[in-house]
Write an enzyme that holds these catalytic residues in place. Structure first.
Site, PDB file in Angstrom:
ATOM      1  N   GLU A  20       6.122   8.178   6.529  1.00 57.24           N
ATOM      2  CA  GLU A  20       4.254   7.775   5.369  1.00 57.24           C
ATOM      3  C   GLU A  20       3.169   7.424   5.933  1.00 57.24           C
ATOM      4  O   GLU A  20       3.596   6.170   6.196  1.00 57.24           O
ATOM      5  CB  GLU A  20       5.324   7.205   4.090  1.00 57.24           C
ATOM      6  N   CYS A  62       2.241  -3.531   7.355  1.00 59.66           N
ATOM      7  CA  CYS A  62       2.696  -2.026   7.993  1.00 59.66           C
ATOM      8  C   CYS A  62       1.877  -3.183   9.962  1.00 59.66           C
ATOM      9  O   CYS A  62       3.016  -2.698  10.651  1.00 59.66           O
ATOM     10  CB  CYS A  62       1.990  -1.168   7.691  1.00 59.66           C
TER      11      CYS A  62
HETATM   12  P1  NAD Z   1       8.890  -3.194  -0.055  1.00 61.99           P
HETATM   13  O1  NAD Z   1       9.726  -4.540   0.185  1.00 61.99           O
HETATM   14  O2  NAD Z   1       7.585  -3.638  -0.504  1.00 61.99           O
HETATM   15  O3  NAD Z   1      10.662  -2.243  -0.762  1.00 61.99           O
HETATM   16  C1  NAD Z   1      11.747  -2.145  -0.027  1.00 61.99           C
HETATM   17  C2  NAD Z   1      12.561  -1.692  -1.109  1.00 61.99           C
HETATM   18  O4  NAD Z   1      13.720  -1.868  -0.579  1.00 61.99           O
HETATM   19  C3  NAD Z   1      13.070  -3.881  -2.484  1.00 61.99           C
HETATM   20  O5  NAD Z   1      12.854  -3.271  -3.673  1.00 61.99           O
HETATM   21  C4  NAD Z   1      14.116  -3.496  -1.876  1.00 61.99           C
HETATM   22  O6  NAD Z   1      14.690  -4.552  -2.588  1.00 61.99           O
HETATM   23  C5  NAD Z   1      14.792  -2.263  -1.625  1.00 61.99           C
HETATM   24  N1  NAD Z   1      15.935  -2.074  -0.507  1.00 61.99           N
HETATM   25  C6  NAD Z   1      16.241  -2.814   0.406  1.00 61.99           C
HETATM   26  N2  NAD Z   1      17.744  -2.955   0.762  1.00 61.99           N
HETATM   27  C7  NAD Z   1      18.082  -2.412   0.271  1.00 61.99           C
HETATM   28  C8  NAD Z   1      19.741  -1.790  -0.522  1.00 61.99           C
HETATM   29  N3  NAD Z   1      20.521  -1.646   0.568  1.00 61.99           N
HETATM   30  N4  NAD Z   1      20.155  -0.517  -1.565  1.00 61.99           N
HETATM   31  C9  NAD Z   1      18.932   0.304  -2.245  1.00 61.99           C
HETATM   32  N5  NAD Z   1      17.382  -0.550  -2.109  1.00 61.99           N
HETATM   33  C10 NAD Z   1      17.403  -1.412  -1.337  1.00 61.99           C
HETATM   34  O7  NAD Z   1       8.784  -2.226   1.535  1.00 61.99           O
HETATM   35  P2  NAD Z   1       7.755  -1.178   1.354  1.00 61.99           P
HETATM   36  O8  NAD Z   1       6.036  -1.970   1.556  1.00 61.99           O
HETATM   37  O9  NAD Z   1       7.805  -0.109   0.134  1.00 61.99           O
HETATM   38  O10 NAD Z   1       8.012  -0.423   2.867  1.00 61.99           O
HETATM   39  C11 NAD Z   1       8.972   0.371   2.887  1.00 61.99           C
HETATM   40  C12 NAD Z   1       8.989   0.924   4.584  1.00 61.99           C
HETATM   41  O11 NAD Z   1       7.601   2.203   4.389  1.00 61.99           O
HETATM   42  C13 NAD Z   1       8.201   0.089   5.720  1.00 61.99           C
HETATM   43  O12 NAD Z   1       9.363   0.574   6.350  1.00 61.99           O
HETATM   44  C14 NAD Z   1       7.373   0.228   5.470  1.00 61.99           C
HETATM   45  O13 NAD Z   1       6.984   0.059   6.708  1.00 61.99           O
HETATM   46  C15 NAD Z   1       7.149   1.936   5.625  1.00 61.99           C
HETATM   47  N6  NAD Z   1       6.082   2.009   5.135  1.00 61.99           N
HETATM   48  C16 NAD Z   1       5.132   0.880   4.191  1.00 61.99           C
HETATM   49  C17 NAD Z   1       3.557   1.696   3.463  1.00 61.99           C
HETATM   50  C18 NAD Z   1       3.101   0.456   2.825  1.00 61.99           C
HETATM   51  O14 NAD Z   1       1.077   0.222   2.662  1.00 61.99           O
HETATM   52  N7  NAD Z   1       3.965  -0.562   2.334  1.00 61.99           N
HETATM   53  C19 NAD Z   1       2.943   2.501   3.982  1.00 61.99           C
HETATM   54  C20 NAD Z   1       3.332   3.444   4.965  1.00 61.99           C
HETATM   55  C21 NAD Z   1       4.815   3.131   5.347  1.00 61.99           C
END
Ligand code: NAD
Length: 436
Positions: free
Chosen positions: A151, A263
């Site tokens: 993403e 990130c």
């Molecule tokens: P975040 O911390 O906001 O959300 C992660 C969610 O996963 C949390 O709600 C957590 O409760 C849930 N979770 C953890 N373990 C779980 C399980 N076993 N079962 C169900 N849910 C579970 O993270 P994010 O910022 O959304 O990032 C997610 C991924 O996407 C990361 O790898 C990040 O590097 C990538 N990413 C993030 C962005 C960004 O701008 N935030 C952009 C591109 C990619």
């Protein structure tokens, strides 16, 4: 088609809501009970422009639902997106604990052919790891495909980025998986979004390569700004002059206090660690990280140079989040800079439109104000760290009346030095000459 998104954070919630908007039935799963209960009642746990409306609309139209029960999500879905966090571990590697947990649970609960897609940013080789874990935990041998679909959305413009991406990357080993993924993204196909179809490892690498390169651009222009200050050049004009060269491009050449967020810091560290584990020193990105650390200290030094010793002095700080239009403060430069200023004896009073609830949990000895003018009241200087639109049109006459001295230190170069000078403000920014 029914799909399931596991992990309802910034990426998962946006992904779920946007696919629902494409007309797909989406079940979002998270193990954070409180988050799920809130979402079931229509409470959106994060601030992202337009997200609340989109989520509520799709709940109403029965295309989007939330559950804490992973089995329920997996059983009813053909495609399962993993969007859980992949934070840094102590050594700076990507911590795959949550990804592994989810892979085990998918293996245990799947009841037929599934496509398991990683949206989380994961190191090269994770696709194979997930495949092994799923196979080990299956009760019955159901077929499945692994897809890497990194993403690229940016917080603050996440919906726009998801709906109008520069490209969609799909890494897969089977034609069937590619066909189903293309079908899922067909609304983007119709608007001629380029699709990059690769193997799983290559797709995983594209994400790290992109983030490492963008971080490099930021550290590069920050170093340029520091040199510009020494020679009296204007980094904005330098960036414009560079950016008009189509081989360089104008984006991501804006100087500031260093990159932050959930990130760039973690993904650059993770690619350095991955390379090291393969006996390769990724020297450029190691330097990018070093420059980024130093940049925050350079900002602190700049503030001290302007204000003199900080012991007992009050400073106003505008902006806490790592960028505007989000409530995310993860790795925000403002936090590091404020902690350093507090350690030097400064009293900090601050305002941020969305970041204060989270910042209160980590910033001690800091006064959180009701509005931006509150941050300026009696302050020795006003320091801008995050460029929220709300800070663009400050009533400088009023602010000057509140500040102890009319000094503004702008770490995002939001304001015009000439206009600030005309307002009678001593104005300092990054990589631009100060008008005395
Ligand atoms: P975040 O911390 O906001 O959300 C992660 C969610 O996963 C949390 O709600 C957590 O409760 C849930 N979770 C953890 N373990 C779980 C399980 N076993 N079962 C169900 N849910 C579970 O993270 P994010 O910022 O959304 O990032 C997610 C991924 O996407 C990361 O790898 C990040 O590097 C990538 N990413 C993030 C962005 C960004 O701008 N935030 C952009 C591109 C990619």
């Amino acid at each position: 088609m029914n799909i399931c998104v596991i992990g309802v954070g910034y990426v998962g919630l946006v992904t779920g809501a946007c696919f629902a908007e494409f007309g797909i039935k989406v079940t979002c799963v998270d193990n954070d009970r409180e988050k799920i209960t809130g979402l079931q009642q229509g409470k959106i746990p994060i601030y992202e422009p337009g997200l609340e409306e989109l989520v509520l609309k799709n709940i109403r139209e029965n295309r989007l639902q939330f559950t804490g029960n992973l089995e329920e999500g997996v059983k009813h879905s053909l495609v399962i997106f993993i969007a859980v966090g992949t934070p840094s571990d102590k050594e700076g590697r990507a911590d795959l604990r949550y990804v592994k947990e989810v892979a085990e649970a998918i293996g245990r609960t799947m009841d037929g052919y599934k496509i398991i897609v990683t949206k989380s940013t994961v190191p090269v080789g994770t696709g194979h790891l997930i495949s092994r874990i799923v196979r080990q935990h299956q009760k019955k041998k159901h077929p499945f495909d692994i897809v890497s679909n990194p993403e690229f959305l940016r917080e603050g413009s996440a919906l726009e980025d998801f709906m109008h991406p520069n490209r969609v990357v799909i890494g897969a080993e089977s034609d069937q998986a590619v066909a189903i993924m293309k079908d899922l993204y067909s609304p983007l196909y119709l608007i001629e979004t380029p699709f990059v179809i690769t193997g799983v490892e290559t797709a995983e690498m594209i994400k790290y390569a992109s983030n490492a390169f963008l971080a490099t651009k930021i550290s590069f222009i920050n170093e340029m700004a520091n040199i510009c200050e020494r020679v009296g050049a204007d980094v904005h004009q330098v960036a414009r002059g560079m950016g008009l060269d189509q081989r360089i491009g104008p984006k991501f050449l804006h100087p500031g206090p260093g990159f932050g967020g959930s990130c760039f810091p973690k993904d650059t560290q993770a690619i350095v660690q991955l390379a090291q584990s393969l006996d390769y020193e990724f020297e450029i990105v190691k330097a990018v990280l070093k420059v980024n650390q130093r940049q925050k200290q350079i900002m602190v030094d700049k503030i001290v140079t302007v204000t003199g010793p900080l012991k007992g002095k009050t400073l106003g700080v505008l902006g806490l989040t790592f960028k505007p239009n989000t409530d995310d403060i993860r790795e925000a430069p403002a936090l590091t800079i404020i902690k350093k200023l507090v350690a030097l004896g400064a009293r900090i009073q601050t305002y941020d439109p969305a970041g204060m609830p989270e910042a209160r949990k980590v910033l001690k000895k800091v006064a959180f104000k009701e509005d931006l003018y509150g941050a300026g009241q009696g302050a020795e200087a006003l320091i801008l760290i995050t460029e929220w639109n709300q800070f663009r049109n400050i009533d400088w006459g009023r602010m000057k009346g509140l500040l102890k001295r009319p000094v503004v230190i702008d770490l995002r170069n939001m304001y015009d030095p000439v206009k600030m000078h005309k307002q009678g403000i001593t104005y300092h920014s990054v990589g631009r000459p100060t008008i005395e």
